[in-house]
Scaffold this motif. Structure first.
Motif, PDB file in Angstrom:
ATOM      1  N   ARG A   6      -4.205   6.061  13.758  1.00 34.23           N
ATOM      2  CA  ARG A   6      -4.388   7.465  13.362  1.00 34.23           C
ATOM      3  C   ARG A   6      -4.889   8.170  14.613  1.00 34.23           C
ATOM      4  O   ARG A   6      -5.952   7.811  15.150  1.00 34.23           O
ATOM      5  CB  ARG A   6      -5.421   7.623  12.244  1.00 34.23           C
ATOM      6  CG  ARG A   6      -5.131   6.881  10.965  1.00 34.23           C
ATOM      7  CD  ARG A   6      -3.934   7.438  10.183  1.00 34.23           C
ATOM      8  NE  ARG A   6      -3.818   6.727   8.908  1.00 34.23           N
ATOM      9  CZ  ARG A   6      -3.212   5.552   8.761  1.00 34.23           C
ATOM     10  NH1 ARG A   6      -2.638   4.963   9.790  1.00 34.23           N
ATOM     11  NH2 ARG A   6      -3.159   4.966   7.579  1.00 34.23           N
ATOM     12  N   GLN A  56       2.045   3.325  10.518  1.00 31.12           N
ATOM     13  CA  GLN A  56       1.701   1.973  10.053  1.00 31.12           C
ATOM     14  C   GLN A  56       2.974   1.128  10.093  1.00 31.12           C
ATOM     15  O   GLN A  56       4.026   1.587   9.660  1.00 31.12           O
ATOM     16  CB  GLN A  56       1.194   2.073   8.611  1.00 31.12           C
ATOM     17  CG  GLN A  56       0.822   0.765   7.974  1.00 31.12           C
ATOM     18  CD  GLN A  56       0.595   0.944   6.466  1.00 31.12           C
ATOM     19  OE1 GLN A  56       1.357   0.415   5.683  1.00 31.12           O
ATOM     20  NE2 GLN A  56      -0.433   1.675   6.065  1.00 31.12           N
ATOM     21  N   TYR A  88     -12.104   5.319   5.033  1.00 29.48           N
ATOM     22  CA  TYR A  88     -11.189   6.407   4.644  1.00 29.48           C
ATOM     23  C   TYR A  88     -11.631   7.089   3.352  1.00 29.48           C
ATOM     24  O   TYR A  88     -11.590   8.311   3.222  1.00 29.48           O
ATOM     25  CB  TYR A  88      -9.769   5.848   4.488  1.00 29.48           C
ATOM     26  CG  TYR A  88      -8.765   6.906   4.107  1.00 29.48           C
ATOM     27  CD1 TYR A  88      -8.158   7.703   5.081  1.00 29.48           C
ATOM     28  CD2 TYR A  88      -8.432   7.148   2.757  1.00 29.48           C
ATOM     29  CE1 TYR A  88      -7.254   8.698   4.729  1.00 29.48           C
ATOM     30  CE2 TYR A  88      -7.530   8.135   2.407  1.00 29.48           C
ATOM     31  CZ  TYR A  88      -6.943   8.899   3.395  1.00 29.48           C
ATOM     32  OH  TYR A  88      -6.050   9.898   3.052  1.00 29.48           O
ATOM     33  N   ILE A  95      -9.010   4.674   8.634  1.00 29.21           N
ATOM     34  CA  ILE A  95      -7.897   3.923   8.034  1.00 29.21           C
ATOM     35  C   ILE A  95      -8.361   3.037   6.878  1.00 29.21           C
ATOM     36  O   ILE A  95      -7.864   3.168   5.766  1.00 29.21           O
ATOM     37  CB  ILE A  95      -7.188   3.032   9.097  1.00 29.21           C
ATOM     38  CG1 ILE A  95      -6.709   3.887  10.281  1.00 29.21           C
ATOM     39  CG2 ILE A  95      -6.008   2.315   8.454  1.00 29.21           C
ATOM     40  CD1 ILE A  95      -6.066   3.099  11.404  1.00 29.21           C
ATOM     41  N   ASN A  96      -9.306   2.153   7.172  1.00 24.55           N
ATOM     42  CA  ASN A  96      -9.637   1.172   6.137  1.00 24.55           C
ATOM     43  C   ASN A  96     -10.407   1.821   4.983  1.00 24.55           C
ATOM     44  O   ASN A  96     -11.079   2.831   5.143  1.00 24.55           O
ATOM     45  CB  ASN A  96     -10.378  -0.026   6.715  1.00 24.55           C
ATOM     46  CG  ASN A  96     -11.584   0.382   7.498  1.00 24.55           C
ATOM     47  OD1 ASN A  96     -11.609   1.484   8.028  1.00 24.55           O
ATOM     48  ND2 ASN A  96     -12.586  -0.451   7.570  1.00 24.55           N
ATOM     49  N   GLU A 130      -1.764  -0.339  12.554  1.00 24.02           N
ATOM     50  CA  GLU A 130      -1.659   1.086  12.298  1.00 24.02           C
ATOM     51  C   GLU A 130      -2.573   1.904  13.193  1.00 24.02           C
ATOM     52  O   GLU A 130      -3.595   1.407  13.684  1.00 24.02           O
ATOM     53  CB  GLU A 130      -1.877   1.427  10.825  1.00 24.02           C
ATOM     54  CG  GLU A 130      -3.030   0.770  10.139  1.00 24.02           C
ATOM     55  CD  GLU A 130      -2.932   0.942   8.610  1.00 24.02           C
ATOM     56  OE1 GLU A 130      -2.647   2.060   8.154  1.00 24.02           O
ATOM     57  OE2 GLU A 130      -3.162  -0.049   7.903  1.00 24.02           O
ATOM     58  N   ASN A 154      -2.722   5.058   2.452  1.00 21.74           N
ATOM     59  CA  ASN A 154      -4.019   4.429   2.734  1.00 21.74           C
ATOM     60  C   ASN A 154      -4.510   3.605   1.547  1.00 21.74           C
ATOM     61  O   ASN A 154      -5.283   2.676   1.713  1.00 21.74           O
ATOM     62  CB  ASN A 154      -5.060   5.510   3.053  1.00 21.74           C
ATOM     63  CG  ASN A 154      -4.680   6.308   4.286  1.00 21.74           C
ATOM     64  OD1 ASN A 154      -4.870   5.869   5.414  1.00 21.74           O
ATOM     65  ND2 ASN A 154      -4.117   7.489   4.077  1.00 21.74           N
ATOM     66  N   CYS A 188       0.849  -1.196   0.000  1.00 21.15           N
ATOM     67  CA  CYS A 188       0.000   0.000   0.000  1.00 21.15           C
ATOM     68  C   CYS A 188       0.882   1.244   0.000  1.00 21.15           C
ATOM     69  O   CYS A 188       2.076   1.176   0.322  1.00 21.15           O
ATOM     70  CB  CYS A 188      -0.955   0.002   1.189  1.00 21.15           C
ATOM     71  SG  CYS A 188      -0.146   0.175   2.763  1.00 21.15           S
TER      72      CYS A 188
END
Lengths: 188, 276
Positions: free
Chosen positions: B60, B271, B253, B248-249, B58, B41, B38
């Protein structure tokens, strides 16, 4: 006419004396090349079975035989894809130097308990750099006109201008233990 | 006599070269453009080696960096946390299961490398990613349990310029994206286009810019933007991320942020992934 026959006979005899037999690496067998990196907390191995080459023995039998093997460095794996890529791209630069090879001659043979302890002297090329290297190897007859070849030696990475890899924040030992273990089959 | 000796020497030389063994072609290493699976994101087209596991964690942080030293520049403010574990069934197929604490979200991603064009000037790798997210908390009961599920699908196109600047475009279709918007009871969908550029400074370090505008469909107030750095070593990737979105996912996101991207709304995240 007589002179011509002598010339032809001399050529035939002399050439027969050059190599009495040739053995190639038997790629159908379970061959192994293993590099072991020692670290303070952990060791890891890089292995491949992609070794190829030959041994061509001389009129003296094993003594003075030509010995050549090469390893396909892109197939070396540490069982972790990312680490393999780092090893290939950052240290061994395999796109430029895809193979390592060793070319030498057997300079000493001692028969012990049905196997031959030999010393091979020659040049080892890794990472595009050649270095004189003496290898002690065992040649074990496989009962089928071939040999199992086993050797252990040390490769010092800096001798071949290979940067010492860093795993996380610890550098590995610059001396790598190398084991080669492969089968030779008689081809002529 | 001289002739005989010369011929003998020539024949010796000829026969010394006369081994039947022939060298084989060297194996070509796997074609890769990006290093990691990745960017910050958004996914890249990369997968991992068959049989390898990929573990990642990870964070945030929920307070902006501008919250100052009293909040350790945002690190004291709680965080969105995601953990995931992937497995490569083949060199080209990566299946990844993730859990994020936001809305107690479970997420399955299946990434398949589809196409590669190994050209010196314009190399391209294309992959597809399909996934499904399941939110076990935070979805209003009135919407029904079916609204807890969010399927999505992406096409990932990667290239690299001069072996230094990796570029990616990730068009993504997301279904049932408005589960937290009280204005609507009916399900909405979204179409976003993830864009990223990664400059590889050296073998270990890279900097990454990433933007994820919503082209059409439901979105929170602002698009998501982020920048950061990547450090790779010994089977690990470490990424340091600053952006205006604390999700995040992909299913969360890509739907945008309530905060506009800018210095006042920068949230830190990191991450760590490990190839096992």
């Amino acid at each position: 006419m007589k002179k011509n026959i002598i010339i032809i006979l001399a050529i035939i005899l002399f050439s027969f004396n050059a190599y009495s037999s040739e053995y190639n690496v038997d790629k159908s067998k379970k061959n192994l090349v293993k590099f072991t990196s020692k670290m303070t907390l952990d060791d890891f191995d890089g292995t491949t079975d992609k070794i190829d080459g030959f041994m061509a023995d001389s009129k003296d039998g094993l003594l003075n035989s030509n010995f050549y093997f090469e390893v396909d460095m892109n197939t070396l794996t540490t069982n972790m894809g990312l680490r393999d890529r780092h090893m290939r791209d950052n240290y061994l630069h395999t796109s430029k130097y895809p193979k390592s090879n060793y070319k030498g001659n057997i300079t000493s043979v001692q028969e012990k308990n049905g196997k031959f302890e030999v010393v091979v002297e020659g040049d080892f090329f890794i990472h595009g750099v050649g270095k004189k290297t003496k290898i002690n190897a065992s040649l074990i007859p496989d009962g089928n006109n071939g040999f199992k070849v086993v050797a252990k030696f040390i490769v010092k990475l800096t001798d071949y201008k290979i940067e010492i890899p860093q795993m996380m924040f610890a550098k590995i030992n610059e001396n790598m233990d190398v084991v080669i273990d492969f089968m030779l089959k008689k081809v002529k | 006599m001289k002739k005989i000796i010369m011929l003998m020497l020539i024949s010796l030389n000829l026969f010394s070269q006369d081994v039947s063994w022939k060298p084989s072609e060297a194996t070509v290493a796997r074609f890769q453009l990006f290093h990691s699976t990745c960017a910050l994101n958004q996914p890249t087209a990369e997968t991992i080696k068959q049989g390898d596991l990929l573990y990642g964690i990870e964070h945030r942080f929920n307070l902006p960096v501008t919250s100052g030293v009293d909040n350790l520049f945002g690190l004291d403010g709680g965080s969105t946390i995601r953990m995931h574990l992937g497995y490569a069934f083949t060199d080209n197929l990566l299946v990844d299961l993730a859990r994020t604490n936001r809305m107690a979200n479970y997420e399955l991603n299946i990434k398949q490398r589809l196409f590669e064009f190994n050209d010196e000037n314009f190399p391209v790798i294309v992959a597809g990613n399909v996934g499904i997210a399941y939110n076990t908390k935070g979805v209003p009961e009135a919407l029904g349990s079916g609204r807890k599920v969010q399927p999505f699908a992406s096409l990932i196109v990667n290239t690299i310029i001069a072996k230094k600047i990796g570029l990616g475009i990730v068009p993504t279709y997301l279904s049932n994206t408005n589960i937290n918007d009280a204005r609507y009871t009916e399900s909405k969908n979204s179409f976003t286009v993830g864009l990223y550029a990664q400059y590889f400074i050296n073998d270990n370090w890279a900097i990454i810019l990433e933007g994820t505008p919503t082209v059409t469909g439901w979105r929170d107030t602002y698009n998501s933007y982020a920048f950061g750095a990547e450090f790779e070593t010994g089977g690990h990737f470490f990424k340091f991320i600053f952006g205006n979105n604390t999700a995040i996912n992909l299913s969360q996101y890509n739907l945008g942020s309530a905060q506009k991207f800018g210095l006042q709304n920068l949230y830190f995240g990191f991450q760590i992934t490990r190839d096992l």
